[in-house]
Design a protein around this motif. Structure first.
Motif, PDB file in Angstrom:
ATOM      1  N   THR A  24       0.715  -1.169   0.221  1.00 59.84           N
ATOM      2  CA  THR A  24      -0.088   0.057   0.433  1.00 59.84           C
ATOM      3  C   THR A  24       0.758   1.278  -0.372  1.00 59.84           C
ATOM      4  O   THR A  24       1.738   1.354   1.067  1.00 59.84           O
ATOM      5  CB  THR A  24      -0.878   0.400   1.372  1.00 59.84           C
ATOM      6  N   ARG A  25       0.598   2.405  -0.529  1.00 63.11           N
ATOM      7  CA  ARG A  25       1.029   3.505  -0.832  1.00 63.11           C
ATOM      8  C   ARG A  25       0.150   4.732  -0.098  1.00 63.11           C
ATOM      9  O   ARG A  25      -0.668   4.471  -0.586  1.00 63.11           O
ATOM     10  CB  ARG A  25       1.398   4.043  -1.807  1.00 63.11           C
ATOM     11  N   ASP A  26       0.741   6.062   0.171  1.00 71.31           N
ATOM     12  CA  ASP A  26      -0.218   6.850   0.554  1.00 71.31           C
ATOM     13  C   ASP A  26       0.013   7.764  -0.494  1.00 71.31           C
ATOM     14  O   ASP A  26       0.775   7.989  -0.766  1.00 71.31           O
ATOM     15  CB  ASP A  26       0.776   7.994   1.749  1.00 71.31           C
ATOM     16  N   THR A  27      -1.364   8.181  -0.925  1.00 70.81           N
ATOM     17  CA  THR A  27      -0.937   9.366  -1.187  1.00 70.81           C
ATOM     18  C   THR A  27      -1.111  10.966  -1.133  1.00 70.81           C
ATOM     19  O   THR A  27      -2.114  11.657  -0.322  1.00 70.81           O
ATOM     20  CB  THR A  27      -2.447   9.682  -2.334  1.00 70.81           C
ATOM     21  N   PHE A  58       1.778  13.236  -4.331  1.00 71.55           N
ATOM     22  CA  PHE A  58       2.670  12.371  -4.290  1.00 71.55           C
ATOM     23  C   PHE A  58       2.757  11.005  -3.912  1.00 71.55           C
ATOM     24  O   PHE A  58       1.109  10.670  -3.250  1.00 71.55           O
ATOM     25  CB  PHE A  58       4.224  12.069  -3.052  1.00 71.55           C
ATOM     26  N   THR A  59       2.985   9.941  -4.529  1.00 75.67           N
ATOM     27  CA  THR A  59       2.450   8.372  -3.943  1.00 75.67           C
ATOM     28  C   THR A  59       3.893   8.339  -3.748  1.00 75.67           C
ATOM     29  O   THR A  59       4.970   7.711  -3.962  1.00 75.67           O
ATOM     30  CB  THR A  59       2.023   7.594  -4.874  1.00 75.67           C
ATOM     31  N   ILE A  60       3.144   7.916  -2.022  1.00 71.48           N
ATOM     32  CA  ILE A  60       4.854   7.492  -1.350  1.00 71.48           C
ATOM     33  C   ILE A  60       4.626   6.328  -0.271  1.00 71.48           C
ATOM     34  O   ILE A  60       3.449   5.982  -0.159  1.00 71.48           O
ATOM     35  CB  ILE A  60       5.063   8.578  -0.471  1.00 71.48           C
ATOM     36  N   ILE A  81       7.512  18.255   8.337  1.00 74.00           N
ATOM     37  CA  ILE A  81       8.435  17.506   8.817  1.00 74.00           C
ATOM     38  C   ILE A  81       6.665  16.983   8.628  1.00 74.00           C
ATOM     39  O   ILE A  81       5.909  17.112   8.865  1.00 74.00           O
ATOM     40  CB  ILE A  81       8.090  17.328   9.802  1.00 74.00           C
ATOM     41  N   LEU A  82       6.615  16.021   7.956  1.00 72.98           N
ATOM     42  CA  LEU A  82       5.436  15.354   7.388  1.00 72.98           C
ATOM     43  C   LEU A  82       5.317  13.813   7.711  1.00 72.98           C
ATOM     44  O   LEU A  82       6.557  12.760   7.596  1.00 72.98           O
ATOM     45  CB  LEU A  82       5.162  14.882   6.266  1.00 72.98           C
ATOM     46  N   GLU A  83       4.465  13.519   9.217  1.00 73.80           N
ATOM     47  CA  GLU A  83       4.285  12.288   9.749  1.00 73.80           C
ATOM     48  C   GLU A  83       3.709  11.262   9.881  1.00 73.80           C
ATOM     49  O   GLU A  83       2.055  11.906   9.796  1.00 73.80           O
ATOM     50  CB  GLU A  83       4.648  12.017  11.058  1.00 73.80           C
ATOM     51  N   LYS A  84       3.190  10.018  10.099  1.00 68.97           N
ATOM     52  CA  LYS A  84       2.261   9.277   9.830  1.00 68.97           C
ATOM     53  C   LYS A  84       1.416   9.597  10.711  1.00 68.97           C
ATOM     54  O   LYS A  84       2.410   9.504  11.794  1.00 68.97           O
ATOM     55  CB  LYS A  84       2.639   8.176   9.459  1.00 68.97           C
ATOM     56  N   SER A  85      -0.332   9.471  10.607  1.00 68.92           N
ATOM     57  CA  SER A  85      -0.390  10.070  12.483  1.00 68.92           C
ATOM     58  C   SER A  85      -1.711   8.714  12.325  1.00 68.92           C
ATOM     59  O   SER A  85      -1.932   7.630  11.131  1.00 68.92           O
ATOM     60  CB  SER A  85      -1.772  10.930  12.393  1.00 68.92           C
TER      61      SER A  85
END
Length: 87
Positions: A24-27, A58-60, A81-85
């Motif tokens: 899976t990837r996040d957008t 972006f697909t990360i 800073i971008l962190e996954k919540s």
């Protein structure tokens, strides 16, 4: 010697590839006002880096922390800073 049926071997091979198939990837969608800013998105572990112009999508890879740098001539450079919540 015991012989393993071909179907069992195939199932074992497919189950080991499950992670690759279900990756899976996040957008992440980024926009700026005015449009046309350069956005650099990079992971803190150094495994991912991509540059785009806004508006950008972006697909990360998931489960990482990212540094987003936004640059545009005549404007201050901004770093986020971008962190996954956990939701």
């Amino acid at each position: 010697m015991k012989v393993i049926p071909p179907l069992v071997i195939l199932l074992l091979l497919l189950s080991s590839c499950e992670t690759l198939i279900t990756d899976t990837r996040d957008t992440v969608s980024l926009s700026t006002v005015p449009e046309g800013a350069k956005v650099i998105l990079k992971s803190v572990d150094g495994l991912y880096r991509e540059e785009k112009i806004t508006p950008a999508i972006f697909t990360i890879p998931p489960d990482n922390t990212y540094i987003v740098t936004i640059e545009m001539e005549g404007h201050k450079t901004k770093e986020i800073i971008l962190e996954k919540s956990e939701v």
